[in-house]
Design an enzyme around this catalytic site. Structure first.
Site, PDB file in Angstrom:
ATOM      1  N   ALA A  78       0.828  -1.216   0.000  1.00 52.15           N
ATOM      2  CA  ALA A  78       0.000   0.000   0.000  1.00 52.15           C
ATOM      3  C   ALA A  78       0.860   1.262   0.000  1.00 52.15           C
ATOM      4  CB  ALA A  78      -0.930  -0.008   1.216  1.00 52.15           C
TER       5      ALA A  78
ATOM      6  N   TYR B 106      -5.591   4.675  -2.706  1.00 48.39           N
ATOM      7  CA  TYR B 106      -6.367   5.577  -1.844  1.00 48.39           C
ATOM      8  C   TYR B 106      -5.799   6.991  -1.994  1.00 48.39           C
ATOM      9  CZ  TYR B 106      -8.170   7.679   2.427  1.00 48.39           C
ATOM     10  OH  TYR B 106      -8.771   8.526   3.316  1.00 48.39           O
TER      11      TYR B 106
ATOM     12  N   THR C 235      -4.462   9.330  -0.375  1.00 51.22           N
ATOM     13  CA  THR C 235      -3.180   9.854   0.142  1.00 51.22           C
ATOM     14  C   THR C 235      -1.969   9.095  -0.423  1.00 51.22           C
ATOM     15  OG1 THR C 235      -3.292   8.331   2.000  1.00 51.22           O
ATOM     16  CG2 THR C 235      -4.191  10.539   2.370  1.00 51.22           C
ATOM     17  N   LYS C 236      -2.211   8.100  -1.262  1.00 51.16           N
ATOM     18  CA  LYS C 236      -1.113   7.209  -1.654  1.00 51.16           C
ATOM     19  C   LYS C 236      -0.267   7.799  -2.797  1.00 51.16           C
ATOM     20  CE  LYS C 236      -1.949   3.832   1.235  1.00 51.16           C
ATOM     21  NZ  LYS C 236      -2.906   4.363   2.199  1.00 51.16           N
ATOM     22  N   ASN C 237       0.736   7.040  -3.245  1.00 53.68           N
ATOM     23  CA  ASN C 237       1.684   7.575  -4.231  1.00 53.68           C
ATOM     24  C   ASN C 237       1.097   7.646  -5.639  1.00 53.68           C
ATOM     25  OD1 ASN C 237       3.339   7.660  -2.058  1.00 53.68           O
ATOM     26  ND2 ASN C 237       4.835   6.168  -2.788  1.00 53.68           N
TER      27      ASN C 237
END
Ligand SMILES: Cc1ncc(COP(=O)(O)O)c(C=O)c1O
Length: 390
Positions: A164, A188, A190-192
């Site tokens: 994740a 999601y 906030t992810k990279n």
């Protein structure tokens, strides 16, 4: 002046704010105008491009990493009576996905230096019921995959990587998500790489990947999404009781363009990471450990450690004070055994996992979005300095 926050309220720096560009907006609008919002050609394209980026044999897009983990385990037969070993320093989803298969999660404490699952603790946790190891590449730093793979081979266990935080992560020249049987990714917000909500499973085995695809869409036979396309009527058959875990084209529309900027964004986060390292090194807080040689850190989270004894302020006081500076921060994570549900169900006690517990009580994640300008990063630094130095 001293009472004026670093940033005004109307410029509150939101933690993990995504960087969305015109290409994503145009692609989403294209999906909306086309009328094809659900699973369709853009999901297939995103799967192909992700597969290519990772050099993976098989990729299946789903609507979250939680779904990816759940289906990876189900497809390979993890269930009642089995045990799956994971880390106490993770998001609850890693553990919940194990529980939802019917298997029992078993925790192995982390190495305090890397904050990743400690292979020595994993070895101690293996029993005849152990079916899989579920390592989490925390913050984007790779786990010790050599040691974990050796344990897995010796004990005939599967490896399901929770990637994740770890899209760009590499360990000794090998990419995350390809070490074991499955790699599970999150998109999601906030992810990279973001799709709002979204996930991907990389699977070594083609038949298991095909099963995951079926399980992700109600258990309907292959390519059931094409039943509404212009290529003619297709009957589907329900072959298992599946789930509603499919990704939508609107989500893939975001992901396709996000993925094209994944390396550029990685470079930007690395710059911010170095800026923080340099500017915060004289302060009475712990800074994240540098990436080990022959590895690639994904720079997903920049976590500092705040402890009353050393920093003169408790972690929770720090959280409140920095929010008052209008800088948003995160906690990744209060360790799993701190939560009442797991304590009641499994009898887990924080003191049995001392490394994860201490980290969970001291950790603060500073903003690390590629969207941050140098001046935003400088505001974060100034806010940290003010909070610590009064
Ligand atoms: C380590 C870890 N695993 C799993 C997940 C679950 O991801 P998702 O929100 O895509 O289901 C997250 C999400 O924050 C995570 O950080």
């Amino acid at each position: 002046m001293k009472d004026t926050p670093v940033r005004p309220q109307d410029r509150f720096l939101v933690f993990g704010a995504p960087q969305i560009e015109q290409a994503e907006i145009d692609e989403v609008v294209d999906s909306i105008r086309s009328g094809w919002l659900g699973t369709g050609p853009k999901v297939a394209r995103f799967e192909e491009e992700f597969k290519h980026y990772k050099g993976a044999p098989n990729a299946v897009a789903v609507n979250s990493c939680t779904a990816a983990l759940h289906l990876a385990m189900l497809a390979s037969g993890v269930g009642q009576g089995d045990e799956v070993i994971t880390t106490p320093l993770t998001f609850c989803a890693s553990v919940n996905a194990i529980i939802h298969t019917g298997a029992t999660p078993v925790l192995a404490d982390v190495d305090p230096r890397t904050m990743n699952i400690d292979p020595a603790r994993v070895q101690e946790a293996i029993t005849p019921r152990t079916k899989a190891i579920l390592p989490v590449h925390f913050a984007g730093r790779p786990c010790e995959m050599d040691a974990l793979c050796t344990l897995a081979t010796k004990n005939e266990l599967m490896i399901i990587e929770d990637c994740a935080h770890a899209i760009e992560t590499e360990y000794q020249g090998r990419k995350s998500g390809l070490f074991g049987d499955f790699g599970c990714f999150s998109f999601y917000v906030t992810k990279n790489v973001i799709t709002g909500e979204g996930g991907m499973v990389l699977a070594r085995d083609e038949a298991l990947a095909a099963r995951i695809k079926v399980l992700a869409l109600h258990g309907m036979s292959k390519d059931a999404w094409k039943r509404f396309s212009d290529s003619g009527w297709v009957h589907y058959q329900v072959v298992e009781a599946g789930f509603k875990y499919n990704m939508m084209d609107i989500q893939a529309a975001l992901g396709i363009h996000q993925l094209r900027r994944v390396e550029k964004n990685w470079q930007r986060r690395e710059e911010i990471w170095r800026r923080y390292n340099e500017a915060l090194q004289d302060l009475p807080i712990g800074l994240p450990t540098d990436a080990d040689e022959d590895t690639r850190h994904a720079y997903h989270l920049y976590t500092v450690m705040v402890a009353k004894g050393r920093s003169g302020i408790s972690r929770d006081e720090f959280l409140s004070a920095i929010q008052e500076q209008n800088v948003g921060v995160g906690v990744h994570y209060l360790s799993i055994p701190e939560h009442p549900y797991y304590q009641e169900r499994f009898g887990w006690k924080p003191e049995d996992y001392p490394n994860a517990t201490r980290i969970g009580r001291e950790t603060v994640s500073l903003p690390l979005s590629p969207r941050l300008a140098d001046s935003d990063a400088d505001d974060v630094i100034e806010a940290v300095r003010r909070v610590l130095q009064g």
